[in-house]
Design a protein around this motif. Structure first.
Motif, PDB file in Angstrom:
ATOM      1  N   GLU A 166     -37.055  78.765   2.556  1.00 38.72           N
ATOM      2  CA  GLU A 166     -37.989  79.412   1.626  1.00 38.72           C
ATOM      3  C   GLU A 166     -39.089  78.446   1.200  1.00 38.72           C
ATOM      4  O   GLU A 166     -40.266  78.807   1.160  1.00 38.72           O
ATOM      5  CB  GLU A 166     -37.229  79.895   0.383  1.00 38.72           C
ATOM      6  CG  GLU A 166     -36.184  80.948   0.654  1.00 38.72           C
ATOM      7  CD  GLU A 166     -36.817  82.316   0.841  1.00 38.72           C
ATOM      8  OE1 GLU A 166     -38.018  82.452   0.574  1.00 38.72           O
ATOM      9  OE2 GLU A 166     -36.097  83.238   1.269  1.00 38.72           O
ATOM     10  N   MET A 167     -38.685  77.219   0.870  1.00 39.69           N
ATOM     11  CA  MET A 167     -39.663  76.245   0.410  1.00 39.69           C
ATOM     12  C   MET A 167     -40.620  75.876   1.539  1.00 39.69           C
ATOM     13  O   MET A 167     -41.818  75.680   1.315  1.00 39.69           O
ATOM     14  CB  MET A 167     -38.957  74.993  -0.128  1.00 39.69           C
ATOM     15  CG  MET A 167     -38.278  75.231  -1.454  1.00 39.69           C
ATOM     16  SD  MET A 167     -36.999  74.033  -1.813  1.00 39.69           S
ATOM     17  CE  MET A 167     -37.918  72.759  -2.596  1.00 39.69           C
ATOM     18  N   LYS A 168     -40.094  75.795   2.748  1.00 42.76           N
ATOM     19  CA  LYS A 168     -40.938  75.451   3.897  1.00 42.76           C
ATOM     20  C   LYS A 168     -41.991  76.533   4.110  1.00 42.76           C
ATOM     21  O   LYS A 168     -43.166  76.224   4.320  1.00 42.76           O
ATOM     22  CB  LYS A 168     -40.055  75.313   5.139  1.00 42.76           C
ATOM     23  CG  LYS A 168     -40.636  74.401   6.188  1.00 42.76           C
ATOM     24  CD  LYS A 168     -39.575  73.994   7.188  1.00 42.76           C
ATOM     25  CE  LYS A 168     -39.488  75.025   8.279  1.00 42.76           C
ATOM     26  NZ  LYS A 168     -38.520  74.634   9.322  1.00 42.76           N
ATOM     27  N   GLU A 169     -41.551  77.775   4.019  1.00 43.49           N
ATOM     28  CA  GLU A 169     -42.509  78.877   4.171  1.00 43.49           C
ATOM     29  C   GLU A 169     -43.613  78.762   3.124  1.00 43.49           C
ATOM     30  O   GLU A 169     -44.791  78.918   3.429  1.00 43.49           O
ATOM     31  CB  GLU A 169     -41.790  80.221   4.000  1.00 43.49           C
ATOM     32  CG  GLU A 169     -40.843  80.587   5.121  1.00 43.49           C
ATOM     33  CD  GLU A 169     -41.578  81.141   6.323  1.00 43.49           C
ATOM     34  OE1 GLU A 169     -42.708  81.614   6.143  1.00 43.49           O
ATOM     35  OE2 GLU A 169     -41.020  81.070   7.433  1.00 43.49           O
ATOM     36  N   ALA A 170     -43.199  78.476   1.883  1.00 39.98           N
ATOM     37  CA  ALA A 170     -44.184  78.387   0.801  1.00 39.98           C
ATOM     38  C   ALA A 170     -45.156  77.241   1.044  1.00 39.98           C
ATOM     39  O   ALA A 170     -46.369  77.390   0.890  1.00 39.98           O
ATOM     40  CB  ALA A 170     -43.465  78.205  -0.535  1.00 39.98           C
ATOM     41  N   VAL A 171     -44.604  76.079   1.467  1.00 37.30           N
ATOM     42  CA  VAL A 171     -45.459  74.909   1.697  1.00 37.30           C
ATOM     43  C   VAL A 171     -46.432  75.183   2.835  1.00 37.30           C
ATOM     44  O   VAL A 171     -47.633  74.890   2.744  1.00 37.30           O
ATOM     45  CB  VAL A 171     -44.580  73.677   2.008  1.00 37.30           C
ATOM     46  CG1 VAL A 171     -45.391  72.557   2.600  1.00 37.30           C
ATOM     47  CG2 VAL A 171     -43.887  73.205   0.755  1.00 37.30           C
ATOM     48  N   LEU A 172     -45.917  75.776   3.914  1.00 35.59           N
ATOM     49  CA  LEU A 172     -46.779  76.015   5.077  1.00 35.59           C
ATOM     50  C   LEU A 172     -47.875  77.011   4.740  1.00 35.59           C
ATOM     51  O   LEU A 172     -49.033  76.827   5.138  1.00 35.59           O
ATOM     52  CB  LEU A 172     -45.945  76.510   6.265  1.00 35.59           C
ATOM     53  CG  LEU A 172     -45.071  75.440   6.914  1.00 35.59           C
ATOM     54  CD1 LEU A 172     -44.261  76.031   8.046  1.00 35.59           C
ATOM     55  CD2 LEU A 172     -45.916  74.283   7.434  1.00 35.59           C
ATOM     56  N   ARG A 174     -49.141  77.621   1.821  1.00 40.23           N
ATOM     57  CA  ARG A 174     -50.080  76.942   0.916  1.00 40.23           C
ATOM     58  C   ARG A 174     -51.016  76.027   1.718  1.00 40.23           C
ATOM     59  O   ARG A 174     -52.230  76.065   1.535  1.00 40.23           O
ATOM     60  CB  ARG A 174     -49.281  76.145  -0.110  1.00 40.23           C
ATOM     61  CG  ARG A 174     -50.034  75.052  -0.830  1.00 40.23           C
ATOM     62  CD  ARG A 174     -50.726  75.552  -2.060  1.00 40.23           C
ATOM     63  NE  ARG A 174     -51.472  74.470  -2.701  1.00 40.23           N
ATOM     64  CZ  ARG A 174     -52.486  74.650  -3.507  1.00 40.23           C
ATOM     65  NH1 ARG A 174     -52.904  75.867  -3.766  1.00 40.23           N
ATOM     66  NH2 ARG A 174     -53.099  73.642  -4.059  1.00 40.23           N
ATOM     67  N   SER A 175     -50.455  75.223   2.624  1.00 39.55           N
ATOM     68  CA  SER A 175     -51.294  74.330   3.428  1.00 39.55           C
ATOM     69  C   SER A 175     -52.270  75.136   4.269  1.00 39.55           C
ATOM     70  O   SER A 175     -53.446  74.793   4.377  1.00 39.55           O
ATOM     71  CB  SER A 175     -50.431  73.468   4.354  1.00 39.55           C
ATOM     72  OG  SER A 175     -49.442  72.814   3.641  1.00 39.55           O
TER      73      SER A 175
END
Lengths: 199, 334
Positions: A166-172, A174-175
């Motif tokens: 979930e966090m990876k999806e959010a970070v990606l 956002r980037s």
């Protein structure tokens, strides 16, 4: 703060503020300053091995955590928020840190506890680094039967892997959105060669 | 007794979308040898802890580390490759100085033979006494008397524009102001934006037709000030110490005490049109930064022209959200 600088790495400074209106009933000071200080120390200890501090000698990384609303699993939320904030700030880390609170009610393990659940059942907060599957933090303030511990720990580690996705999806995303916003420079670049000096 | 009800399910916001993540194998290398990799649309995103490639075939660059013979990303951003060197550039980060960069900074401390300058970098930059021009333009060694009157050159809180000269062993940067282009800043306003939005340009000193000078510091600090005509800038011989290290903004002559009139007779007041133009430019820069749009000279000019065309071209209105959105839509698309 010259006394807090290290010549070979960055110092990590964590300050936690818990708003008095963050809980269900208003409290003047939330179970004393000691607890909040311990909170900060826990967050610092969790992130010290993960942040690549040796890249920034004689500097300091400030982490300010402000709890505006809480209903249990506060440490978990603080750690996950810090991970995302550090990544958003472009600070090099070896991996994500994903934290989750687990508890056990009679024999059935459960995750992500609310305040009511935290008050009644034994619980443990676990933070994992999903890439290496290393556990960077296990903290427990209640008594837990040793037979139940392994069950909860494994469940929390599995939950950490889910959180990581979930966090990876959010970070990606956002980037991607930041990069997409910074993209339309084509118009400026075509004319960038002639300097604009108009008198 | 407290009754708990769960929140009503929200309409599909961005957060709900992330629920359906793809199953992805963790140890899957990115296809770095792909020919399309160098294309503009092939920007590959990564985040900390993701394996990029094997460390035997590739060298690790910034934003990566090696573990278990794998090159692994340590920041979230785009993967870049130059031959065998793999780097990850963070989508936004602190300013990474390079020698020759133009920066705008603020003096934080006066120390023996040096000033400390806050320049949005990881550590305070250092401005050595030996790297500034002396008043009068004389070229000589700095004496003890110069050390004692360092605060007459730069004081705590002063803003200055300088160039990155070198680095210290710990990565702190050393600045210099040994040019008439550099030095103390006055007659203007500072705007701070993320450093990634300032790209390297041919010239970082812009002069806009609205009688406003803009200094684009590569560290994301931008100085917007009243235009100084080239012939008013004293040459190397007539180096005007009074003006270069002055702490005063330009004021109307009548405001000055009598004994300083002669010294300042070349200066002119900052009229209200210039003040408005300075505020307008700084608001435009703030809007562009809020929309994460990289600054360029043409973009600034277009945006300025657009705001002047609008019927209600009030500077304050610029900061309204819909007005800013309209500005970005007009300038970025056209």
């Amino acid at each position: 703060m010259r006394s807090h600088t290290f010549h070979d790495r960055a110092n990590i400074n964590v300050e936690v503020v818990v708003a008095s209106f963050s809980t269900g009933e208003r409290r003047k000071r939330l179970r004393g300053d000691k607890r909040v200080l311990e909170f900060a120390a826990t967050i610092k200890a969790t992130f010290e091995p993960v942040i690549r501090t040796s890249l920034y000698p004689r500097s300091q990384i400030d982490i300010y955590v402000q709890v505006l609303q809480q209903d249990g699993s506060t440490l978990q939320a603080c750690i996950n928020a810090t991970t995302l904030a550090l990544i958003n700030a472009g600070i090099p880390m070896t991996d994500f840190v994903c934290a989750v609170t687990g508890g056990v009610h009679s024999t059935s393990p459960m995750l992500d506890l609310t305040t009511l659940e935290e008050n009644d059942i034994p619980h443990v907060t676990v933070a994992v680094m999903p890439k290496t599957k290393k556990v960077v933090l296990v903290t427990m303030e209640t008594r837990l039967h040793v037979d139940r511990f392994e069950e909860i720990l494994n469940l929390a580690r599995d939950a950490g892997a889910i959180l990581h996705q979930e966090m990876k999806e959010a970070v990606l995303s956002r980037s991607a959105s930041l990069i997409a916003m910074a993209e339309p420079v084509t118009k400026g670049q075509s004319r960038a060669d002639d300097d604009v000096i108009v008198d | 007794m407290i009754a708990f009800t769960s929140f009503p399910p929200q309409a599909d916001d961005a957060y709900r979308k992330t629920r359906h993540y793809k199953e992805q194998k963790d140890d899957e290398y990115m296809d770095l040898d792909n020919d399309e990799f160098d294309g503009p649309h092939a920007a590959k995103l990564t985040c900390p802890g993701e394996s990029l490639t094997s460390s035997q075939d590739f060298m690790r660059g910034h934003g990566t580390y090696v573990d278990n013979e794998e090159v692994i990303a340590s920041v979230a951003g785009t993967v870049e490759r130059v031959n065998r060197l793999v780097t990850v550039r963070a989508a936004s980060s602190r300013y990474n100085p390079e020698v020759g960069d133009l920066v705008v900074g603020r003096i934080t401390e006066v120390q023996p033979r040096r000033w400390k300058v806050a320049a949005n970098s990881r550590q305070d930059a250092v401005l050595m006494l030996s790297s500034v021009n002396l008043p009068g333009g004389v070229q000589r060694r700095k004496l003890e008397s110069d050390e004692l009157q360092m605060r007459t050159f730069f004081e705590e809180g002063d803003l200055l524009v300088a160039e990155v000269q070198a680095f210290f062993a710990d990565g702190a940067m050393s600045l210099h102001t040994r040019s008439l282009k550099y030095g103390k800043l006055r007659n203007g306003q500072l705007v701070m934006i993320p450093p990634v939005l300032v790209r390297r340009l041919k010239s970082h000193f812009l002069t806009l037709p609205c009688n406003v000078d803009v200094i684009l510091g590569l560290n994301g600090y931008i100085w917007i000030s009243k235009h100084v005509k080239a012939n008013e800038q004293e040459g190397e011989q007539g180096f005007d110490a009074e003006a270069v290290y002055s702490n005063q903004n330009d004021v109307r002559l009548s405001f000055l005490p009598f004994n300083r009139m002669n010294l300042n007779c070349a200066r002119k007041d900052i009229d209200s049109a210039t003040r408005t133009a300075i505020s307008r430019v700084s608001n435009i820069i703030k809007i562009l930064a809020a929309h994460f749009i990289p600054l360029s000279d043409t973009l600034l000019l277009d945006a300025y022209a657009w705001t002047m065309e609008q019927e209600a071209s009030d500077v304050k209105r610029l900061l309204l959200e819909d007005y800013g959105d309209a500005l970005v839509a007009a300038v970025a698309s056209g």
